[in-house]
Design a protein around this motif. Structure first.
Motif, PDB file in Angstrom:
ATOM      1  N   PRO A 165       1.079  -1.371  -0.179  1.00  0.00           N
ATOM      2  CA  PRO A 165       0.183  -0.020  -0.028  1.00  0.00           C
ATOM      3  C   PRO A 165       0.814   1.258   0.068  1.00  0.00           C
ATOM      4  N   THR A 166       0.602   2.261  -0.550  1.00  0.00           N
ATOM      5  CA  THR A 166       1.009   3.667  -0.204  1.00  0.00           C
ATOM      6  C   THR A 166       0.319   4.456   0.636  1.00  0.00           C
ATOM      7  N   CYS A 167       1.035   5.663   0.786  1.00  0.00           N
ATOM      8  CA  CYS A 167       0.366   6.362   1.531  1.00  0.00           C
ATOM      9  C   CYS A 167      -0.929   6.842   1.753  1.00  0.00           C
ATOM     10  N   HIS A 168      -1.688   6.627   2.886  1.00  0.00           N
ATOM     11  CA  HIS A 168      -3.327   6.975   2.932  1.00  0.00           C
ATOM     12  C   HIS A 168      -3.191   8.292   3.393  1.00  0.00           C
ATOM     13  N   GLU A 169      -3.094   9.158   2.411  1.00  0.00           N
ATOM     14  CA  GLU A 169      -2.912  10.636   3.038  1.00  0.00           C
ATOM     15  C   GLU A 169      -4.148  11.225   3.711  1.00  0.00           C
ATOM     16  N   SER A 170      -5.317  10.817   3.497  1.00  0.00           N
ATOM     17  CA  SER A 170      -6.551  11.214   4.142  1.00  0.00           C
ATOM     18  C   SER A 170      -6.575  10.939   5.644  1.00  0.00           C
ATOM     19  N   ASN A 171      -6.310   9.537   5.799  1.00  0.00           N
ATOM     20  CA  ASN A 171      -5.973   9.081   7.285  1.00  0.00           C
ATOM     21  C   ASN A 171      -4.825   9.671   8.081  1.00  0.00           C
ATOM     22  N   PHE A 172      -3.625  10.081   7.383  1.00  0.00           N
ATOM     23  CA  PHE A 172      -2.415  10.703   7.918  1.00  0.00           C
ATOM     24  C   PHE A 172      -2.955  12.108   8.315  1.00  0.00           C
ATOM     25  N   THR A 173      -3.470  12.822   7.534  1.00  0.00           N
ATOM     26  CA  THR A 173      -3.618  14.522   7.721  1.00  0.00           C
ATOM     27  C   THR A 173      -4.590  14.382   8.631  1.00  0.00           C
ATOM     28  N   ASN A 174      -5.757  13.581   8.837  1.00  0.00           N
ATOM     29  CA  ASN A 174      -6.634  13.539   9.549  1.00  0.00           C
ATOM     30  C   ASN A 174      -6.639  12.979  11.156  1.00  0.00           C
ATOM     31  N   GLY A 175      -5.455  12.337  11.301  1.00  0.00           N
ATOM     32  CA  GLY A 175      -5.016  11.862  12.462  1.00  0.00           C
ATOM     33  C   GLY A 175      -4.747  12.838  13.654  1.00  0.00           C
ATOM     34  N   HIS A 176      -5.506  12.270  14.660  1.00  0.00           N
ATOM     35  CA  HIS A 176      -5.193  13.389  15.898  1.00  0.00           C
ATOM     36  C   HIS A 176      -3.649  13.341  16.258  1.00  0.00           C
ATOM     37  N   GLU A 177      -2.729  12.440  15.905  1.00  0.00           N
ATOM     38  CA  GLU A 177      -1.328  12.373  16.277  1.00  0.00           C
ATOM     39  C   GLU A 177      -0.773  13.564  15.692  1.00  0.00           C
ATOM     40  N   LEU A 178      -1.166  13.896  14.293  1.00  0.00           N
ATOM     41  CA  LEU A 178      -0.614  15.036  13.598  1.00  0.00           C
ATOM     42  C   LEU A 178      -1.035  16.519  14.249  1.00  0.00           C
ATOM     43  N   THR A 179      -2.396  16.363  14.748  1.00  0.00           N
ATOM     44  CA  THR A 179      -2.819  17.745  15.327  1.00  0.00           C
ATOM     45  C   THR A 179      -2.029  17.896  16.816  1.00  0.00           C
ATOM     46  N   ASN A 180      -1.843  16.964  17.426  1.00  0.00           N
ATOM     47  CA  ASN A 180      -1.041  16.916  18.774  1.00  0.00           C
ATOM     48  C   ASN A 180       0.273  17.208  18.407  1.00  0.00           C
ATOM     49  N   TYR A 181       0.763  16.847  17.424  1.00  0.00           N
ATOM     50  CA  TYR A 181       2.178  17.229  17.078  1.00  0.00           C
ATOM     51  C   TYR A 181       2.313  18.484  16.842  1.00  0.00           C
ATOM     52  N   TRP A 182       1.510  19.186  16.146  1.00  0.00           N
ATOM     53  CA  TRP A 182       1.690  20.680  15.719  1.00  0.00           C
ATOM     54  C   TRP A 182       1.433  21.320  17.142  1.00  0.00           C
ATOM     55  N   GLN A 183       0.578  20.963  17.882  1.00  0.00           N
ATOM     56  CA  GLN A 183       0.562  21.589  19.270  1.00  0.00           C
ATOM     57  C   GLN A 183       1.701  21.740  20.117  1.00  0.00           C
ATOM     58  N   CYS A 184       2.080  20.445  20.186  1.00  0.00           N
ATOM     59  CA  CYS A 184       3.441  20.275  20.832  1.00  0.00           C
ATOM     60  C   CYS A 184       4.691  21.086  20.232  1.00  0.00           C
ATOM     61  N   TRP A 185       4.644  21.427  18.862  1.00  0.00           N
ATOM     62  CA  TRP A 185       5.708  22.244  18.182  1.00  0.00           C
ATOM     63  C   TRP A 185       5.508  23.502  18.884  1.00  0.00           C
ATOM     64  N   ARG A 186       4.156  24.011  18.670  1.00  0.00           N
ATOM     65  CA  ARG A 186       3.716  25.319  19.158  1.00  0.00           C
ATOM     66  C   ARG A 186       4.315  25.768  20.468  1.00  0.00           C
ATOM     67  N   ASP A 187       4.278  24.692  21.360  1.00  0.00           N
ATOM     68  CA  ASP A 187       4.341  24.812  22.742  1.00  0.00           C
ATOM     69  C   ASP A 187       6.062  24.809  23.019  1.00  0.00           C
ATOM     70  N   ALA A 188       6.535  24.477  22.087  1.00  0.00           N
ATOM     71  CA  ALA A 188       8.120  23.869  22.393  1.00  0.00           C
ATOM     72  C   ALA A 188       8.887  25.088  22.312  1.00  0.00           C
ATOM     73  N   PRO A 189      10.102  25.338  23.276  1.00  0.00           N
ATOM     74  CA  PRO A 189      10.983  26.509  22.983  1.00  0.00           C
ATOM     75  C   PRO A 189      11.504  26.254  21.843  1.00  0.00           C
ATOM     76  N   LYS A 190      12.154  27.622  21.173  1.00  0.00           N
ATOM     77  CA  LYS A 190      12.673  27.550  19.845  1.00  0.00           C
ATOM     78  C   LYS A 190      13.562  28.737  19.639  1.00  0.00           C
ATOM     79  N   HIS A 191      13.934  29.179  20.752  1.00  0.00           N
ATOM     80  CA  HIS A 191      14.922  30.644  20.591  1.00  0.00           C
ATOM     81  C   HIS A 191      16.183  30.338  21.265  1.00  0.00           C
ATOM     82  N   SER A 192      16.567  29.273  21.821  1.00  0.00           N
ATOM     83  CA  SER A 192      17.621  29.099  22.837  1.00  0.00           C
ATOM     84  C   SER A 192      18.939  28.653  22.068  1.00  0.00           C
ATOM     85  N   SER A 193      18.734  27.429  20.820  1.00  0.00           N
ATOM     86  CA  SER A 193      19.966  27.175  20.037  1.00  0.00           C
ATOM     87  C   SER A 193      19.457  26.345  19.026  1.00  0.00           C
ATOM     88  N   HIS A 194      20.197  26.206  18.061  1.00  0.00           N
ATOM     89  CA  HIS A 194      19.823  25.127  16.940  1.00  0.00           C
ATOM     90  C   HIS A 194      19.369  23.789  17.338  1.00  0.00           C
TER      91      HIS A 194
END
Length: 303
Positions: free
Chosen positions: A218-247
């Motif tokens: 099978p190839t990537c099931h894009e619809s299931n991937f993009t609608n997964g709660h994991e991706l939503t939670n990932y983006w929220q995690c990224w928004r909350d993560a520190p980004k200005h201290s170092s590379h």
């Protein structure tokens, strides 16, 4: 954290712009070289560029035009095509096609997006359901650069015909996914997409059969991937993560969120690991414990 981080750990959904803004610009060529895109050539025509573009089908160009995502926007063409009217006042058949396609993208749709050529299959189903060939012929746009050769599609092709058998042989199923997967350079060179377009339904049916009998992954099931709660939670995690201290902390935040929100498992479950757009090497990451990170192999990478 992985044992040693590499550019393969940046699929399309990782916030590349923020990573680059942090000063980690040296990752950009490595990532972008793996991600094909639809662009425009010097003449303003849509072209597909990137890995695996040998023998690329017109699918992306046609889909973008019909769904209103084309940079050309069904640009005016000669030979009497009423492209402006088609774009500004889409007829019921075209509106029906667009709704049909959107329904197939819905998370509750029964359409299987993990079959190679799933987008082409959905496009044909909706095109035929609304008899779009008749409408496009009325607008004299069958030869338009953004739609050709879609009008030649046969909604009920003879899949036992010589043409169908030849096209199935010359156009392997993964040719449908050459824009998203790394395929052998010569795999699709013998495929004449224009000649095979009338029997395209036979090719998509063949791909389904191969998935069912286990001879094709099978190839990537894009619809299931993009609608997964994991991706939503990932983006929220990224928004909350520190980004200005170092590379390092920026990159560490990316990997931390991938691991914490189970993005690796989500990518595996949706068959997206080998997709350069949705997998991007993320399945090769190892989510190690703090104790494992204190061992010599991990410390060697860190220092």
């Amino acid at each position: 954290r992985p044992k040693c981080l590499t550019a393969k750990a940046l699929p399309l959904w990782v916030p590349l712009r923020e990573v680059m803004a942090s000063g980690m610009w040296f990752w950009a060529p490595l990532v972008l070289s793996c991600c094909p895109a639809i662009g425009a050539n010097d003449g303003g025509e849509l072209v597909l560029r990137g890995a695996g573009n040998n023998g690329a089908s017109p699918l992306q160009r046609i889909a973008a035009a019909l769904r209103g995502h084309s940079g050309r926007g069904l640009a005016p063409a000669g030979a009497g095509c009423k492209a402006v009217a088609l774009r500004l006042m889409p007829p019921p058949a075209l509106q029906g096609y667009q709704r049909c396609f959107e329904d197939k993208l819905d998370v509750n749709s029964s359409h299987d997006w993990s079959v190679p050529g799933a987008e082409m299959d959905a496009q044909i189903d909706c095109w035929c359901k609304h008899n779009l060939t008749h409408t496009i012929e009325e607008y004299q746009c069958c030869e338009h650069d953004d739609l050709y050769p879609m009008c030649s599609i046969d909604c009920t092709p003879d899949c036992d015909s010589a043409l169908a058998h030849t096209c199935i042989q010359k156009c392997p199923s993964m040719c449908f996914e050459a824009a998203e997967y790394v395929v052998d350079e010569g795999l699709c060179k013998q495929c004449d997409w224009t000649k095979c377009w009338p029997v395209m339904k036979c090719l998509t049916n063949h791909a389904k059969l191969r998935i069912e009998n286990g001879t094709l992954d099978p190839t990537c099931h894009e619809s299931n991937f993009t609608n997964g709660h994991e991706l939503t939670n990932y983006w929220q995690c990224w928004r909350d993560a520190p980004k200005h201290s170092s590379h390092w902390n920026v990159l560490s935040s990316v990997v931390h969120c991938i691991c914490r929100e189970k993005m690796i498992q989500h990518t595996i479950e949706t068959s997206c690991c080998d997709s350069v757009l949705y997998g991007g090497g993320v399945c090769d990451l190892e989510c190690l414990t703090e104790a494992q990170c204190n061992l010599q192999p991990a410390q060697t990478c860190i220092h």
